[in-house]
Motif scaffolding. Structure first.
Motif, short mmCIF file in Angstrom:
data_model
loop_
_atom_site.label_atom_id
_atom_site.label_comp_id
_atom_site.label_asym_id
_atom_site.label_seq_id
_atom_site.Cartn_x
_atom_site.Cartn_y
_atom_site.Cartn_z
N MET A 1 0.84 -1.19 0.00
CA MET A 1 0.00 0.00 0.00
C MET A 1 0.88 1.25 0.00
SD MET A 1 -2.89 1.20 2.79
CE MET A 1 -3.91 -0.25 2.44
N LEU A 2 0.53 2.23 -0.82
CA LEU A 2 1.29 3.47 -0.90
C LEU A 2 1.12 4.28 0.38
CD1 LEU A 2 0.50 4.67 -4.54
CD2 LEU A 2 2.64 3.68 -3.71
N GLU A 3 2.20 4.95 0.80
CA GLU A 3 2.12 5.84 1.95
C GLU A 3 1.22 7.03 1.61
OE1 GLU A 3 6.32 5.80 4.20
OE2 GLU A 3 6.45 6.40 2.10
N ARG A 4 0.42 7.45 2.58
CA ARG A 4 -0.44 8.61 2.37
C ARG A 4 0.39 9.89 2.21
NH1 ARG A 4 -5.90 8.07 3.62
NH2 ARG A 4 -6.07 10.26 4.24
N THR A 5 1.51 9.93 2.89
CA THR A 5 2.39 11.09 2.80
C THR A 5 3.72 10.63 2.20
OG1 THR A 5 1.37 12.00 4.80
CG2 THR A 5 3.42 13.01 4.05
N PRO A 6 3.87 10.72 0.89
CA PRO A 6 5.12 10.25 0.27
C PRO A 6 6.32 11.04 0.77
CG PRO A 6 3.74 11.46 -1.30
CD PRO A 6 2.92 11.25 -0.09
N LYS A 7 7.43 10.35 0.96
CA LYS A 7 8.64 10.97 1.51
C LYS A 7 9.49 11.64 0.42
CE LYS A 7 9.14 8.02 5.61
NZ LYS A 7 7.84 7.37 5.49
N SER A 8 9.20 11.34 -0.83
CA SER A 8 9.91 11.96 -1.95
C SER A 8 8.88 12.22 -3.05
CB SER A 8 11.03 11.04 -2.46
OG SER A 8 10.50 9.80 -2.89
N PRO A 9 9.20 13.07 -4.01
CA PRO A 9 8.22 13.42 -5.05
C PRO A 9 7.77 12.21 -5.86
CG PRO A 9 10.02 15.01 -5.02
CD PRO A 9 10.43 13.89 -4.12
N PRO A 10 6.48 11.88 -5.84
CA PRO A 10 5.98 10.75 -6.65
C PRO A 10 6.21 11.01 -8.14
CG PRO A 10 4.38 11.38 -4.98
CD PRO A 10 5.43 12.44 -4.99
N GLN A 11 6.50 9.95 -8.85
CA GLN A 11 6.78 10.06 -10.28
C GLN A 11 5.49 10.31 -11.06
OE1 GLN A 11 8.54 6.54 -11.97
NE2 GLN A 11 8.76 7.44 -14.01
N ILE A 12 5.60 11.18 -12.04
CA ILE A 12 4.52 11.43 -12.98
C ILE A 12 4.91 10.79 -14.31
CG2 ILE A 12 3.17 13.17 -14.19
CD1 ILE A 12 2.66 12.98 -11.15
N LYS A 13 4.07 9.89 -14.78
CA LYS A 13 4.40 9.13 -15.98
C LYS A 13 4.30 10.02 -17.23
CE LYS A 13 2.47 4.98 -13.84
NZ LYS A 13 1.38 3.96 -13.89
N PRO A 14 5.35 10.05 -18.05
CA PRO A 14 5.30 10.84 -19.29
C PRO A 14 4.24 10.30 -20.24
CG PRO A 14 7.57 10.24 -18.73
CD PRO A 14 6.67 9.42 -17.84
N LEU A 15 3.58 11.20 -20.93
CA LEU A 15 2.55 10.79 -21.88
C LEU A 15 3.13 10.43 -23.23
CD1 LEU A 15 -0.31 13.38 -21.21
CD2 LEU A 15 -0.25 10.97 -20.56
N GLU B 1 6.40 16.01 -14.93
CA GLU B 1 7.04 14.77 -15.36
C GLU B 1 8.51 14.75 -14.96
OE1 GLU B 1 6.42 14.50 -19.56
OE2 GLU B 1 4.24 14.22 -19.39
N ARG B 2 9.15 15.89 -15.02
CA ARG B 2 10.57 15.98 -14.66
C ARG B 2 10.80 16.07 -13.16
NH1 ARG B 2 14.51 21.22 -15.67
NH2 ARG B 2 16.28 20.42 -14.46
N LEU B 3 9.96 16.83 -12.46
CA LEU B 3 10.21 17.13 -11.05
C LEU B 3 9.39 16.28 -10.09
CD1 LEU B 3 10.36 21.05 -11.16
CD2 LEU B 3 12.23 19.40 -11.43
N GLY B 4 8.32 15.65 -10.56
CA GLY B 4 7.49 14.84 -9.69
C GLY B 4 6.36 15.63 -9.08
N SER B 5 5.57 14.95 -8.25
CA SER B 5 4.37 15.53 -7.67
C SER B 5 4.65 16.07 -6.27
CB SER B 5 3.26 14.47 -7.64
OG SER B 5 2.04 15.02 -7.18
#
Length: 329
Positions: free
Chosen positions: A1-15, A190-194
């Motif tokens: 299960m994913l953490e509710r508070t991510p410790k690092s920027p979550p990845q955004i998938k390139p389109l 996409e480059r910097l994350g969420s």
């Protein structure tokens, strides 16, 4: 299960390349804000582009205050898409879902209790057209209350629209904008994350991260509204002092984005600015919300954040008020 508070920027998938990619994605995260959601969506629809040019979607985090899907079907009439999380994931993961589901080149995250004024998208488009190097663009913003009454305006950054030359240095000292007024290129996410790390100040961290990598464009026109009300995330954190603890976390995170020779100075200014801000908040919480305990938490955390004569005075003042029950009733 994913953490509710991510410790690092979550990845955004390139389109990837898509010739049919819309220019805009208006992504509306919602959670228990059905009271305001109709007005939020309608503020977009009255200036919406064609479906091929603008994606509009509500991403609901398992609200319990009403049938959100039915409301969107009624308002959107097929123009607004709806997506519901399988389970409540929290605001940061819901923002991440918003960005990953966005198909457009420009992503506007518009909270389900905020709204925009006519001309917002036209003004943002003008900024990106004039400054294609910009990674993000934002307008002026006004805070409003539950009944749409004006409260105050955000600080004016420039007298006329353009690129903010020293934006990283300015925003490193404290938050200067609200989320509904800013649009970010999807390629930047996409480059910097969420968003990550905290639930209060996560937007300040993001805009500072972007400022350290891309120019930011700005228009002083006040074309967005941030809603202040008792049940949003911000007010919940104010009651416990978590807002100041989160701010300290953000201050520490953003040091890596700053020039080494400026870090100590900017960090000290940010701590001082938020200690002052918390002191002002404490008076409002004490007298308007009539919550002495929450007011105390603000000044206590402010003193820890930036010990000074001023923050000590505010702490002693609140303690004194509580002891004599000054104007509580």
């Amino acid at each position: 299960m994913l953490e509710r508070t991510p410790k690092s920027p979550p990845q955004i998938k390139p389109l990837g390349f898509n010739s049919d990619q819309p220019k805009w994605s208006v992504m509306i995260p919602s959670y228990n804000c059905i009271k305001y959601l109709r007005q939020t969506v309608e503020s977009v629809l009255i200036q919406a582009r064609d479906m091929s040019e603008m994606q509009i979607e509500v991403i609901d985090d398992c609200s319990t205050d009403g049938d959100i899907e039915a409301l969107i079907e009624e308002i959107g009439k097929g123009r607004v898409n709806f997506y519901k999380q399988e389970q409540n994931v929290g605001s940061l993961r819901n923002f991440e879902t918003c960005i990953n589901r966005a198909k457009g080149k420009l992503v506007h995250i518009l909270h389900g209790d905020d709204l925009i004024k006519p001309g917002f998208y036209e003004e943002i488009a003008t900024l990106f057209d004039a400054h294609p190097e910009a990674g993000a663009a934002f307008t002026g913003c006004s805070d409003i209350d539950e009944e749409n009454n004006w409260l105050w305006d955000s600080k004016q950054i420039l007298e006329s629209k353009g690129i903010i030359n020293d934006w990283l240095m300015q925003i490193a000292e404290g938050q200067l904008l609200q989320t509904p007024c800013i649009v970010v290129k999807r390629e930047v996410y996409e480059r910097l994350g969420s968003f990550f790390g905290v639930h209060y100040g996560e937007d300040w961290e993001m805009w500072t991260r972007i400022a350290s990598n891309y120019p930011t464009a700005y228009s002083p026109l006040k074309l967005a509204c941030y809603r202040v009300h008792s049940s949003n995330i911000t007010n919940n954190s104010l009651r416990t002092g978590q807002n100041i603890r989160d701010i300290l976390t953000v201050i520490n995170i953003i040091q890596q984005y700053l020039p080494k020779q400026k870090r100590k100075e900017l960090k000290n200014r940010a701590r001082m600015n938020y200690a002052i801000y918390a002191g002002i908040l404490s008076d409002n919480i004490y007298h308007n919300q009539k919550n002495p305990q929450a007011a105390f938490r603000q000044v206590f955390e402010a003193f820890k954040l930036y010990p000074s004569k001023r923050s000590l005075y505010r702490l002693i003042k609140i303690i004194g008020k509580r002891l004599i029950r000054y104007k509580i009733n």
